[in-house]
Write an enzyme that holds these catalytic residues in place. Structure first.
Site, PDB file in Angstrom:
ATOM      1  N   CYS A 279       3.355  67.119  77.466  1.00  0.00           N
ATOM      2  CA  CYS A 279       4.544  65.934  77.293  1.00  0.00           C
ATOM      3  C   CYS A 279       5.873  66.926  77.719  1.00  0.00           C
ATOM      4  O   CYS A 279       6.251  67.811  77.207  1.00  0.00           O
ATOM      5  CB  CYS A 279       4.468  66.029  76.043  1.00  0.00           C
ATOM      6  SG  CYS A 279       5.992  65.074  75.308  1.00  0.00           S
TER       7      CYS A 279
ATOM      8  N   CYS B 206       8.893  66.780  75.421  1.00  0.00           N
ATOM      9  CA  CYS B 206       8.855  67.750  74.235  1.00  0.00           C
ATOM     10  C   CYS B 206       9.606  69.012  74.492  1.00  0.00           C
ATOM     11  O   CYS B 206      10.076  69.414  73.843  1.00  0.00           O
ATOM     12  CB  CYS B 206       7.376  68.113  74.247  1.00  0.00           C
ATOM     13  SG  CYS B 206       6.514  66.641  73.624  1.00  0.00           S
TER      14      CYS B 206
END
Length: 143
Positions: A63, A66
């Site tokens: 991700c 993130c």
């Protein structure tokens, strides 16, 4: 010629609708929302602090956004040392993600010292918004 005009009009209308939907979705991204009157959730396995608020964010190695959440939360926790930070890899702990209804990454939660969910957001929150939400949850240690 009229078939071309109809097709072009349909394409323009579809692009306009998609743009409007995209703007609406992005407007909510990263915005902290207060948790409603939550039922009792089992948060015992999340590693929450019992002495102050905890920021929990779900992430994954794959991700990209993130990493941005991690930087923002680390900055906020450096400014507010009474705030704990827990990062949970959704691939390593899908049960907790399901229990908290995590549907997208990154998702960030704020829990108070009693383990009650107070706020949540999907996307990258702003540091100022996190600080504003966290300050009232920090216990007063002046006594």
């Amino acid at each position: 010629m009229s078939t071309f005009v109809v097709a072009l009009t349909a394409i323009i209308a579809a692009l306009g609708a998609a743009s409007a939907i995209g703007v609406a979705v992005n407007r909510r991204s990263g915005v902290l929302r207060e948790a409603g009157s939550a039922s009792e959730q089992d948060t015992s396995d999340l590693g929450l602090s019992s002495t102050g608020p905890t920021v929990v964010h779900f992430s994954a190695e794959w991700c990209g956004p993130c990493d941005a959440v991690r930087r923002v939360v680390d900055q906020v926790c450096a400014d507010l040392p009474d705030v704990a930070h827990v990062e949970i890899d959704i691939d390593a702990n899908p049960v907790a993600a399901k229990r908290l209804s995590v549907l997208s990454l990154p998702t960030t939660f704020i829990f108070d010292a009693d383990g009650q969910q107070r706020y949540r957001t999907a996307g990258v929150p702003k540091a100022a918004d996190l600080q504003t939400a966290l300050r009232p949850l920090i216990p007063d240690r002046s006594c």
